[in-house]
Design an enzyme around this catalytic site. Structure first.
Site, mmCIF file in Angstrom:
data_model
loop_
_atom_site.group_PDB
_atom_site.id
_atom_site.type_symbol
_atom_site.label_atom_id
_atom_site.label_comp_id
_atom_site.label_asym_id
_atom_site.label_seq_id
_atom_site.Cartn_x
_atom_site.Cartn_y
_atom_site.Cartn_z
ATOM 1 N N ASP A 19 0.841 -1.243 -0.078
ATOM 2 C CA ASP A 19 -0.011 0.206 0.054
ATOM 3 C C ASP A 19 0.781 1.178 -0.034
ATOM 4 O OD1 ASP A 19 -2.231 1.687 0.419
ATOM 5 O OD2 ASP A 19 -1.927 1.989 2.420
ATOM 6 N N SER A 20 0.317 2.538 -0.042
ATOM 7 C CA SER A 20 1.186 3.610 -0.227
ATOM 8 C C SER A 20 1.524 4.026 1.171
ATOM 9 C CB SER A 20 0.310 4.764 -0.608
ATOM 10 O OG SER A 20 -0.868 4.747 -0.104
ATOM 11 N N GLY A 52 -3.184 9.011 -3.837
ATOM 12 C CA GLY A 52 -4.313 9.318 -4.191
ATOM 13 C C GLY A 52 -4.241 10.883 -5.051
ATOM 14 N N CYS A 82 -4.244 -1.095 -2.061
ATOM 15 C CA CYS A 82 -4.393 0.052 -2.184
ATOM 16 C C CYS A 82 -5.191 0.160 -3.475
ATOM 17 C CB CYS A 82 -2.943 0.846 -2.478
ATOM 18 S SG CYS A 82 -2.811 2.508 -2.975
ATOM 19 N N ASN A 83 -6.332 1.116 -3.356
ATOM 20 C CA ASN A 83 -7.274 1.257 -4.475
ATOM 21 C C ASN A 83 -6.570 2.281 -5.433
ATOM 22 O OD1 ASN A 83 -10.061 0.268 -3.442
ATOM 23 N ND2 ASN A 83 -9.049 0.999 -1.849
ATOM 24 N N THR A 84 -5.899 3.108 -5.101
ATOM 25 C CA THR A 84 -5.433 3.820 -6.296
ATOM 26 C C THR A 84 -4.508 3.123 -7.143
ATOM 27 O OG1 THR A 84 -5.394 5.963 -4.412
ATOM 28 C CG2 THR A 84 -4.203 6.324 -6.604
ATOM 29 N N GLU A 161 -3.422 8.947 8.403
ATOM 30 C CA GLU A 161 -2.032 8.817 8.575
ATOM 31 C C GLU A 161 -1.532 9.561 9.731
ATOM 32 O OE1 GLU A 161 0.636 7.299 6.788
ATOM 33 O OE2 GLU A 161 -0.921 6.166 5.663
ATOM 34 N N CYS A 193 -10.844 3.119 -0.498
ATOM 35 C CA CYS A 193 -9.456 3.639 -0.183
ATOM 36 C C CYS A 193 -9.320 2.753 1.152
ATOM 37 C CB CYS A 193 -9.323 4.954 0.142
ATOM 38 S SG CYS A 193 -7.843 5.387 0.657
ATOM 39 N N THR A 194 -8.212 2.262 1.274
ATOM 40 C CA THR A 194 -7.834 1.045 2.131
ATOM 41 C C THR A 194 -7.512 1.939 3.482
ATOM 42 O OG1 THR A 194 -5.438 0.873 1.655
ATOM 43 C CG2 THR A 194 -7.056 -0.827 0.924
ATOM 44 N N HIS A 195 -7.495 3.090 3.443
ATOM 45 C CA HIS A 195 -7.147 4.004 4.791
ATOM 46 C C HIS A 195 -8.748 4.200 5.375
ATOM 47 C CE1 HIS A 195 -3.354 5.020 3.272
ATOM 48 N NE2 HIS A 195 -2.984 5.696 4.418
#
Ligand code: DGL
Length: 275
Positions: A19-20, A52, A82-84, A161, A193-195
Site C-alpha cells: 500500500d502507499s 491518491g 491500495c485502491n489507487t 496517517e 480507499c484502504t485507509h
C-alpha cells in the site's frame, strides 16, 4: 513449471501486500484472520504517500517499484492493498509480472452488489481512484441497473496517517464530504480507499445506520484464499508464521500508528529502499 519439492518450497513463501502507507494493514489483517498459517511481507510506501493525488504515470511507477521490493522477498502472490494502485496499475502489473496479483476493486464491488437493495451505491475514494472510473465501471458491469455516486475525500488519508480517526475536526470533514452522498439516498457505501475503514465509526455516524459500509478487506482476503487453494499454494509449514513489515521512510511513525489501529505491536518494522 514448478514440480515436486520445488512446489512445496513455493507454498511456504510469504504473501506480499503493498500500500502507499498504513491503510493496507486493514487488508493484511483480514488475510491473517482468514489464513492464520500464512506469512505476510507488507510494504508501505510511506516515503511517497499519498498516491491518491498523483498522476496515473507516477502511481504505475511507484507500484512497479513496490512489486520489485516484494519480489526480493520471494513472495508467491501479491495483493495490491491500495485502491489507487489497483485503479491504475493492476492491469499493467498483471501483464508484466509472472506472480499472481490481486487488487481490491473487484472484491469490494462484488460485495456492494451483493448487499445493495436499491442499486444506489456510493463510492468514496481518493481523487485518483474516482478519476479512473474503475469502481463505477466494475459495478455497472456486475449490476447494470446500479446507480453509482462517487465522491473523492482527499483529506481522509492525511487524517488517518496522523492518527486523527475521530474527534470534531474529522467529523466535520466527514460531514462536508458525505452530505452530498447521503442526499443521493445510497443504501450502500464502498470505502474505496484502504485507509477509510479506520474512519468507519465516523463515516457510519454521518451516513446513518441504514447505510451499509463495504470495505474490500474481507472480500479480498477471501479471494486470496481461493487463489491459494486453486493453485495449490497454501502454506504447508507448521512453524508459526513470522510477518514482516517494511516501509520506505522511517519506521517509528508507522509502528506507533499500526499499534493504535491493530491494537498490538508489530514484531518487526524495517526501512528498505526501493532499489
Ligand atoms: N490507501 C490508498 C488507497 O486505497 C490511498 C492512500 C493514498 O492516497 O495514498 O487508495
Amino acid at each position: 513449471m514448478l514440480q515436486g519439492s520445488d512446489r512445496s518450497g513455493m507454498c511456504d513463501r510469504p504473501i506480499g501486500v503493498f500500500d502507499s502507507g498504513i491503510g493496507g494493514l486493514t487488508v493484511a489483517q483480514e488475510i491473517t484472520r482468514l489464513l492464520p498459517n500464512e506469512q505476510i511481507v507488507y510494504f508501505g510506501d510511506t516515503a511517497r504517500v499519498p498516491y491518491g493525488t498523483k498522476s496515473r504515470e507516477s502511481v504505475i511507477r511507484f507500484s512497479k517499484d513496490n512489486m520489485n521490493v516484494l519480489l526480493k522477498y520471494g513472495v508467491k502472490v501479491v495483493v495490491i492493498a491500495c485502491n489507487t494502485s489497483t485503479s491504475w496499475a493492476l492491469g499493467v502489473i498483471r501483464k508484466e509480472y509472472a506472480v499472481p496479483v490481486i487488487g481490491v476493486i473487484e472484491p469490494g464491488s462484488r460485495r456492494a452488489v451483493e448487499v445493495t437493495q436499491s442499486g444506489r451505491i456510493g463510492v468514496i475514494a481518493t481523487q485518483s481512484t474516482v478519476a479512473s472510473g474503475k469502481y463505477a465501471g466494475t459495478i455497472q458491469r456486475m449490476l447494470p441497473r446500479a446507480r453509482v455516486v462517487s465522491r473523492p475525500c482527499p483529506l481522509f488519508v492525511p487524517l488517518v496517517e496522523e492518527g486523527w480517526i475521530d474527534g470534531k475536526v474529522t467529523e466535520s470533514v466527514a460531514e462536508e464530504y458525505l452530505a452530498p452522498v447521503r442526499r443521493e439516498r445510497v443504501d450502500t457505501l464502498i470505502l474505496g480507499c484502504t485507509h477509510y475503514p479506520l474512519l468507519k465509526p465516523v463515516i457510519q455516524k454521518v451516513m446513518g445506520k441504514g447505510v451499509t459500509l463495504v470495505d474490500s478487506a474481507t472480500e479480498t482476503a477471501r479471494e486470496v484464499k481461493a487463489l491459494l487453494e486453486s493453485k495449490g499454494l497454501s502454506r504447508k509449514s507448521t512453524r508459526p508464521p513470522r510477518h514482516e513489515f517494511l516501509v520506505s521512510d522511517e519506521p517509528e511513525h508507522f509502528r506507533i500508528l499500526a499499534k493504535r489501529f491493530l491494537g498490538h505491536d508489530l514484531v518487526s518494522v524495517r526501512r528498505v529502499d526501493h532499489v
